[in-house]
Motif scaffolding. Structure first.
Motif, PDB file in Angstrom:
ATOM      1  N   ASP A 144       0.818  -1.214   0.000  1.00  0.00           N
ATOM      2  CA  ASP A 144       0.000   0.000   0.000  1.00  0.00           C
ATOM      3  C   ASP A 144       0.851   1.263   0.000  1.00  0.00           C
ATOM      4  O   ASP A 144       0.359   2.353   0.229  1.00  0.00           O
ATOM      5  N   THR A 145       2.136   1.115  -0.232  1.00  0.00           N
ATOM      6  CA  THR A 145       3.010   2.242  -0.539  1.00  0.00           C
ATOM      7  C   THR A 145       3.818   1.824  -1.761  1.00  0.00           C
ATOM      8  O   THR A 145       3.715   0.697  -2.232  1.00  0.00           O
ATOM      9  N   LYS A 146       4.636   2.707  -2.267  1.00  0.00           N
ATOM     10  CA  LYS A 146       5.435   2.376  -3.440  1.00  0.00           C
ATOM     11  C   LYS A 146       6.455   1.300  -3.086  1.00  0.00           C
ATOM     12  O   LYS A 146       7.227   1.441  -2.152  1.00  0.00           O
ATOM     13  N   HIS A 147       6.455   0.218  -3.860  1.00  0.00           N
ATOM     14  CA  HIS A 147       7.405  -0.871  -3.653  1.00  0.00           C
ATOM     15  C   HIS A 147       7.984  -1.304  -4.991  1.00  0.00           C
ATOM     16  O   HIS A 147       7.242  -1.603  -5.931  1.00  0.00           O
ATOM     17  N   ASP A 148       9.303  -1.353  -5.057  1.00  0.00           N
ATOM     18  CA  ASP A 148       9.969  -1.884  -6.233  1.00  0.00           C
ATOM     19  C   ASP A 148      10.115  -3.391  -6.095  1.00  0.00           C
ATOM     20  O   ASP A 148       9.849  -3.973  -5.038  1.00  0.00           O
ATOM     21  N   LEU A 149      10.573  -4.027  -7.173  1.00  0.00           N
ATOM     22  CA  LEU A 149      10.739  -5.478  -7.168  1.00  0.00           C
ATOM     23  C   LEU A 149      11.662  -5.939  -6.049  1.00  0.00           C
ATOM     24  O   LEU A 149      11.352  -6.897  -5.337  1.00  0.00           O
ATOM     25  N   THR A 150      12.784  -5.268  -5.858  1.00  0.00           N
ATOM     26  CA  THR A 150      13.730  -5.700  -4.824  1.00  0.00           C
ATOM     27  C   THR A 150      13.148  -5.529  -3.426  1.00  0.00           C
ATOM     28  O   THR A 150      13.475  -6.302  -2.520  1.00  0.00           O
ATOM     29  N   ASP A 151      12.282  -4.522  -3.231  1.00  0.00           N
ATOM     30  CA  ASP A 151      11.615  -4.365  -1.939  1.00  0.00           C
ATOM     31  C   ASP A 151      10.783  -5.604  -1.618  1.00  0.00           C
ATOM     32  O   ASP A 151      10.816  -6.144  -0.509  1.00  0.00           O
ATOM     33  N   VAL A 152      10.009  -6.048  -2.604  1.00  0.00           N
ATOM     34  CA  VAL A 152       9.096  -7.173  -2.395  1.00  0.00           C
ATOM     35  C   VAL A 152       9.871  -8.479  -2.247  1.00  0.00           C
ATOM     36  O   VAL A 152       9.487  -9.355  -1.449  1.00  0.00           O
ATOM     37  N   LEU A 153      10.958  -8.632  -2.968  1.00  0.00           N
ATOM     38  CA  LEU A 153      11.788  -9.832  -2.774  1.00  0.00           C
ATOM     39  C   LEU A 153      12.341  -9.875  -1.354  1.00  0.00           C
ATOM     40  O   LEU A 153      12.443 -10.951  -0.745  1.00  0.00           O
ATOM     41  N   ALA A 154      12.691  -8.723  -0.807  1.00  0.00           N
ATOM     42  CA  ALA A 154      13.161  -8.664   0.577  1.00  0.00           C
ATOM     43  C   ALA A 154      12.052  -9.053   1.540  1.00  0.00           C
ATOM     44  O   ALA A 154      12.287  -9.753   2.535  1.00  0.00           O
ATOM     45  N   MET A 155      10.819  -8.609   1.259  1.00  0.00           N
ATOM     46  CA  MET A 155       9.686  -8.987   2.102  1.00  0.00           C
ATOM     47  C   MET A 155       9.466 -10.499   2.080  1.00  0.00           C
ATOM     48  O   MET A 155       8.989 -11.085   3.061  1.00  0.00           O
ATOM     49  N   ALA A 156       9.826 -11.132   0.963  1.00  0.00           N
ATOM     50  CA  ALA A 156       9.685 -12.587   0.841  1.00  0.00           C
ATOM     51  C   ALA A 156      10.906 -13.319   1.383  1.00  0.00           C
ATOM     52  O   ALA A 156      11.089 -14.512   1.117  1.00  0.00           O
ATOM     53  N   GLY A 157      11.750 -12.632   2.135  1.00  0.00           N
ATOM     54  CA  GLY A 157      12.900 -13.265   2.760  1.00  0.00           C
ATOM     55  C   GLY A 157      14.111 -13.372   1.877  1.00  0.00           C
ATOM     56  O   GLY A 157      15.095 -14.023   2.236  1.00  0.00           O
ATOM     57  N   GLY A 158      14.078 -12.742   0.695  1.00  0.00           N
ATOM     58  CA  GLY A 158      15.204 -12.821  -0.225  1.00  0.00           C
ATOM     59  C   GLY A 158      15.175 -14.104  -1.034  1.00  0.00           C
ATOM     60  O   GLY A 158      14.392 -15.026  -0.774  1.00  0.00           O
ATOM     61  N   VAL A 159      16.039 -14.175  -2.044  1.00  0.00           N
ATOM     62  CA  VAL A 159      16.095 -15.373  -2.878  1.00  0.00           C
ATOM     63  C   VAL A 159      16.875 -16.460  -2.159  1.00  0.00           C
ATOM     64  O   VAL A 159      17.733 -16.180  -1.322  1.00  0.00           O
ATOM     65  N   ASN A 160      16.564 -17.720  -2.476  1.00  0.00           N
ATOM     66  CA  ASN A 160      17.275 -18.824  -1.841  1.00  0.00           C
ATOM     67  C   ASN A 160      18.436 -19.288  -2.722  1.00  0.00           C
ATOM     68  O   ASN A 160      18.597 -18.803  -3.860  1.00  0.00           O
ATOM     69  N   PRO A 161      19.271 -20.213  -2.248  1.00  0.00           N
ATOM     70  CA  PRO A 161      20.463 -20.613  -3.012  1.00  0.00           C
ATOM     71  C   PRO A 161      20.161 -21.237  -4.362  1.00  0.00           C
ATOM     72  O   PRO A 161      21.041 -21.300  -5.223  1.00  0.00           O
ATOM     73  N   GLU A 162      18.931 -21.706  -4.584  1.00  0.00           N
ATOM     74  CA  GLU A 162      18.584 -22.320  -5.861  1.00  0.00           C
ATOM     75  C   GLU A 162      18.104 -21.304  -6.894  1.00  0.00           C
ATOM     76  O   GLU A 162      17.828 -21.663  -8.035  1.00  0.00           O
ATOM     77  N   ALA A 163      18.004 -20.049  -6.497  1.00  0.00           N
ATOM     78  CA  ALA A 163      17.453 -19.023  -7.392  1.00  0.00           C
ATOM     79  C   ALA A 163      18.410 -18.699  -8.523  1.00  0.00           C
ATOM     80  O   ALA A 163      19.623 -18.656  -8.349  1.00  0.00           O
ATOM     81  N   GLY A 164      17.827 -18.433  -9.679  1.00  0.00           N
ATOM     82  CA  GLY A 164      18.605 -17.979 -10.810  1.00  0.00           C
ATOM     83  C   GLY A 164      18.649 -16.462 -10.855  1.00  0.00           C
ATOM     84  O   GLY A 164      18.204 -15.773  -9.937  1.00  0.00           O
TER      85      GLY A 164
END
Length: 262
Positions: free
Chosen positions: A119-139
């Motif tokens: 409900d505020t401005k969020h970029d892609l990297t903001d939302v990935l951080a909210m999801a705990g970041g990418v895991n070691p299997e991420a491309g």
């Protein structure tokens, strides 16, 4: 470079504080509201906006608040109470306690997949951080799925480009309803006369020499002159390539190291 992505997203995650719901963000179906009127405790209400964007409020009945900002909704309720001669000078307070209308979904190779309020401005990297970041299997690649005018559009985004130039337009702003899918990293396979045969992550631009290194190097009987690559073409047929040292690998390539004849 993979470590760079993980470290930057981890930093973003821990630097990401709780964000209060924005007063100017429009209300929508599923949002939960807490409404009160100063000096009138009997008009306190906890309610959820229905699919039509409506709520039912004491004395005035159904009110359409979907698409309105919280402050505009407060004013609308106050005006209706005043116009109905229920309260002479109502002071209405509306708080959004749960945002369900303004959410994005994050799926794939992240540590905490799910739905998140934006409900505020969020970029892609903001939302990935909210999801705990990418895991070691991420491309390195992320797919952004967005519906607009009844059509579904897909956009492929390169995380490496974002990390190399943070704060640029390459880090897109997300919209409610967006779906973010973090792809699994591509892999290749190596077997034969190497120390550690198996499946490994395919790094960008990796060649045969680098693949041999990842596989632990040649065995005593192995030879670089006996390296072959089995690769499927667009028709799904397997082609066998006699590989040179500088040959670039592709996803799902099978590298076979043959035994030296001497």
């Amino acid at each position: 470079m993979k470590k760079l992505i993980l470290s930057i997203l981890t930093f973003t995650l821990f630097g990401f504080g709780a964000v209060a719901f924005a007063d100017d963000f429009p209300l929508g179906p599923g949002d939960v509201l807490k409404i009160s009127v100063y000096g009138n405790p009997d008009l306190a209400l906890d309610t959820r906006i229905n699919d039509a964007g409506m709520i039912s409020y004491p004395l005035v009945g159904d009110i359409k608040v979907g698409g309105m900002s919280p402050s505009d909704a407060e004013k609308k309720i106050a005006d209706m109470l005043k116009e109905g001669d229920f309260i002479r000078d109502p002071h209405v307070n509306l708080i959004v306690t749960l945002r369900e209308s303004q959410q994005v979904s994050v799926l794939g190779q992240v540590n905490k997949p799910g739905r998140f309020a934006i409900d505020t401005k969020h970029d892609l990297t903001d939302v990935l951080a909210m999801a705990g970041g990418v895991n070691p299997e991420a491309g390195d690649m992320v797919t952004l799925i967005r519906k607009s005018d009844g059509k579904t559009n897909k956009q492929t985004i390169d995380l490496l480009e974002i990390m190399r130039a943070p704060g640029t337009t390459k880090d897109p702003e997300l919209l409610p309803g967006d779906v973010v899918y973090v792809e699994r990293a591509p892999h290749f396979y190596i077997y034969g006369e190497v120390q550690k045969p198996g499946s490994y992550r395919l790094e960008r631009g990796m060649d045969v020499v680098q693949a041999l290194s990842v596989g632990g190097g040649l065995s005593i009987r192995g030879t670089e002159r006996g390296v072959r690559i089995k690769r499927r073409d667009e028709k799904g047929e397997v082609r066998v390539i006699k590989a040179k040292a500088e040959e670039k690998l592709q996803p799902n390539d099978v590298v076979e190291v043959q035994e030296s004849l001497f």
